[in-house]
Scaffold this active site. Structure first.
Site, PDB file in Angstrom:
ATOM      1  N   GLN A 196      27.122 -55.239  35.414  1.00 42.60           N
ATOM      2  CA  GLN A 196      26.927 -55.449  36.853  1.00 42.60           C
ATOM      3  C   GLN A 196      28.150 -56.191  37.372  1.00 42.60           C
ATOM      4  OE1 GLN A 196      23.781 -54.249  38.484  1.00 42.60           O
ATOM      5  NE2 GLN A 196      24.120 -53.076  36.610  1.00 42.60           N
ATOM      6  N   GLY A 237      16.659 -56.258  44.753  1.00 43.83           N
ATOM      7  CA  GLY A 237      17.422 -55.549  43.731  1.00 43.83           C
ATOM      8  C   GLY A 237      18.918 -55.519  44.011  1.00 43.83           C
ATOM      9  N   HIS A 238      19.649 -54.947  43.072  1.00 45.55           N
ATOM     10  CA  HIS A 238      21.106 -54.934  43.211  1.00 45.55           C
ATOM     11  C   HIS A 238      21.551 -53.973  44.310  1.00 45.55           C
ATOM     12  CE1 HIS A 238      21.516 -51.826  39.650  1.00 45.55           C
ATOM     13  NE2 HIS A 238      20.612 -51.456  40.509  1.00 45.55           N
ATOM     14  N   ASN A 239      22.637 -54.336  44.951  1.00 44.83           N
ATOM     15  CA  ASN A 239      23.264 -53.514  45.994  1.00 44.83           C
ATOM     16  C   ASN A 239      22.483 -53.468  47.299  1.00 44.83           C
ATOM     17  OD1 ASN A 239      24.867 -52.741  43.732  1.00 44.83           O
ATOM     18  ND2 ASN A 239      23.482 -51.044  43.358  1.00 44.83           N
ATOM     19  N   SER A 257      19.806 -50.831  46.021  1.00 40.71           N
ATOM     20  CA  SER A 257      20.541 -50.015  46.987  1.00 40.71           C
ATOM     21  C   SER A 257      19.775 -49.715  48.264  1.00 40.71           C
ATOM     22  CB  SER A 257      21.010 -48.698  46.334  1.00 40.71           C
ATOM     23  OG  SER A 257      21.822 -48.982  45.211  1.00 40.71           O
TER      24      SER A 257
END
Lengths: 337, 337, 337
Positions: A196, A237-239, A257
């Site tokens: 990441q 979450g990521h992004n 995302s």
């Protein structure tokens, strides 16, 4: 700290109906406030207490004034005025700058002399801690993180490497910012972790509740916009990108995302599926499952409210055959044409 | 660290369509990658960026090659190849072995000289920490726990007594392994706690996300199989057994004594009721409520996707009467026979 | 520690059918217990193991006695008797009083000499720690908090300022008691935080699971009643009142100002909307969404159990048109009158 009611009226921009010299020494609920206390009425569930409250003054809207015998502060938005009154009566207390002797601060870290670092807190290599920052006990600030001025990490907060926290941000105990996102790819039956490489940017005036988590981006940064308010046990979450002034209630899960617009409100225990977009000014009621992008402002909902268990059992049994039921109705309609 | 595209093609086993001498110095999304960067195309939502990307090279499948002007790495599974490329370009950085002077290590603990123990971490009595283990700051390792070689506890991780962590396991901040399971029995209106005598075994190559919890077993051990990947804020109850290479997304709750098969995938915010079995290779989509055992591989779902609030209100009102509606259809059918 | 079966029978008030001299050295599941171990049968899912168990003795109800070849302890409630047997066989181990040299204890704190304070734990100003209190490593106790006698904070627990913890309370790792509630008011597009002036009162004999959070009240205290048992990752909002002996399973979210009655049971991943009342003795099954007050004892449910994904897709498509379907049935009924 007793304050004259007239001063409070001025501070919250209310029309005073009553005794401006009345001394207010605290706040209380309509039901339990005592003489000398200020209360407010904004939720109709509590209407029955309006006529009997012992509060010396009540913040309410003009329409409800007659039902209340106390001194009145009349405003358009009683809850907002109450919030302003509380902030006026209970200004934030300052803190003593300085590092607790049981704090562990890396020699390469830069800590502003006006900052406070609590006991058993670890400040890693090349961390920057700004002016008037309060970092309570038991926090972990990993290398290269930046905490900008006026921010407050209450206690037990973890900030992972390279995360940037803006000004006047407030993070509650157990918050984790910048842990790895859930990035895995299936390689012939085994999961391969994807490094990441992004980080997290938390903009100014954000507040994040206890035990919430915001993951670092896979490639680019996860971004929490200015003035965003996040309750406890929320997972981002990521992004993910969250627009300014959005509010997210407890236990919500936002998958990777997702892009959430500005001024949205997301109810508790809702879930947003990955890679979807939510427009500005969207309201999602509690326990909703959002699996597709929402392109227009408005109120969106899902979930089934709880009912008596026997009725529910009968209905879910029918739900399993809902498609078949619809076909049967169609067949009847054809017969009846 | 610039690397020739030809070397990357070889590392990820791709067919190169373009200039093998092209230097790649990083990775980026299709939308934001710059010259000198490598990108990938695997999610059709981002198709519009494929023709306009500034990336110097793109990993994609043969079918999409024509839509992309950049150098191409052609593979069957672009996402997997991208993951391999990132791992190739960004190898994990090592760490300095040794115990931070602010770590607290019990004299009866055995810590391999190649391990690293961070500031404010506590290592309890008779703990064993293996070779190349990284334990970051602020962790708590209670008595008799074992952390096997190559594992990484990022920061703020709690490992309760007697828990065994395998090799190359990665635990993110706020993870708690081995807290007591929720074992209570009603004794004449009061809840009686049942001592939790089992422990937790985490097998090799497991990764568990921030603030997730895995409870210790009541009698036997809770077991997380090899290569299992668990996202943030997941709760795994006592006596649960998770088969190898299963993946569990964020905010899932797995009640006690559930047995999950191998290679399952469980979507975010799903709930599994206690004492059920899930077969191998089961996929459960997000926000599903699984109250019965699933005996066959396949995809399973529940939940209602969010819609416009007014439509939803009308539909849930009807849902309350669904059983009655079905009876009315039945009556109509009888009339129409 | 082998104990005669006769002694166990007496301790759990069971009728012994078998050899009272049989030595019991541990407990095990029906499936895996070995000779010398005691097991129990209370969940019919495990009936097939009853006839083949190698346990030397089994706790069961009279009706199931014939199916089991081992020595029998016959009781009305086998699970409860099993719990009592485990508590008899495995009494809680004590701890050494005293403060670890790596604990940080403010000079103004009052710590009973019979209490134990672990490594890297911080005890703030004017905190009171009672007799026989165990506070494990890595805890944070902020100013003016009170931990009454016999309570146990396992490790990594955060108690915010002014919180009061009763007697014999057990808090698991990652628990946060008394973080600010989610109190915000919209002021012209920006969220204004409202100071949270109340605290939290946890009454005697409460147990709260790993990473659960209980927020402090906005005005009055959030209250968790005597004997309440809360599982992991539960979120309790500000101003909530939970009646005595209520049990709440994992991942439940209780929004602000909810009043829950006594002896309720709330299933995992359920959500309770703000400002509602739940009567005494209400059972809410897992994954229910409760948006209105429940005035009568009983069992309440919502949610849709997971089914095969294709069937589910067809049914949710129909659900979107459920109101329309009901109208069509109504029209057919009118035609058929």
């Amino acid at each position: 700290m007793p304050v004259k009611l007239g001063e409070i009226a001025e501070a919250v921009d209310a029309e005073l109906d009553g005794n401006s010299e009345c001394l207010i020494s605290g706040v209380g609920t309509l039901k339990n406030a005592k003489a000398g206390e200020l209360s407010f009425f904004s939720n109709r569930r509590y209407f029955s207490f309006l006529g009997t409250t012992e509060a010396s003054a009540v913040i309410l809207s003009a329409a409800d004034g007659q039902a209340c015998p106390a001194n009145k502060l009349i405003v358009a938005d009683p809850y907002l005025a109450y919030v302003k009154a509380v902030r006026f009566l209970y200004p934030e207390t300052g803190f003593q700058p300085g590092c607790h002797e049981a704090a562990v601060i890396s020699t390469s870290a830069t800590v502003d002399p006006g900052a406070c670092i609590g006991a058993n807190t670890y400040v890693g290599e090349h961390v920057t801690v700004g002016k008037d920052v309060y970092i309570g006990p038991g926090c972990i600030i990993e290398s290269n993180a930046v905490i900008d001025e006026g921010s407050c990490l209450v206690a037990g907060v973890t900030i992972c490497h390279d995360v940037r926290i803006g000004k006047n941000v407030r993070l509650h105990p157990g918050v984790v910012i910048g842990a790895d996102g859930f990035g895995i790819a299936n390689d012939n039956g085994r999961w391969l972790k994807i490094p990441q490489l992004g980080s997290v940017v938390i903009h100014d005036d954000v507040e994040i509740g206890a035990n919430s988590t915001v993951d670092r981006g896979a490639l680019e940064d996860t971004v929490v916009g200015e003035g965003v308010k996040i309750d406890n046990q929320v997972q981002i979450g990521h992004n993910v990108i969250i627009g300014d002034h959005t509010a997210i209630a407890g236990c919500v899960g936002v998958a990777g995302s997702v892009h959430i617009g500005k001024r949205c409100m997301i109810g508790g225990l809702s879930a947003l599926s990955g890679h979807i977009d939510i427009a500005d000014d969207v309201i999602i009621t509690g326990m909703s499952g959002v699996s597709n992008s929402i392109r227009e402002a408005g109120v969106y909902s899902s979930g089934i409210p709880a009912t008596d268990n026997r009725l529910w059992r009968r209905n879910i049994t029918r739900f399993k055959h809902l498609d078949e039921l619809a076909r049967r109705v169609k067949a009847l309609e054809e017969k009846n044409q």
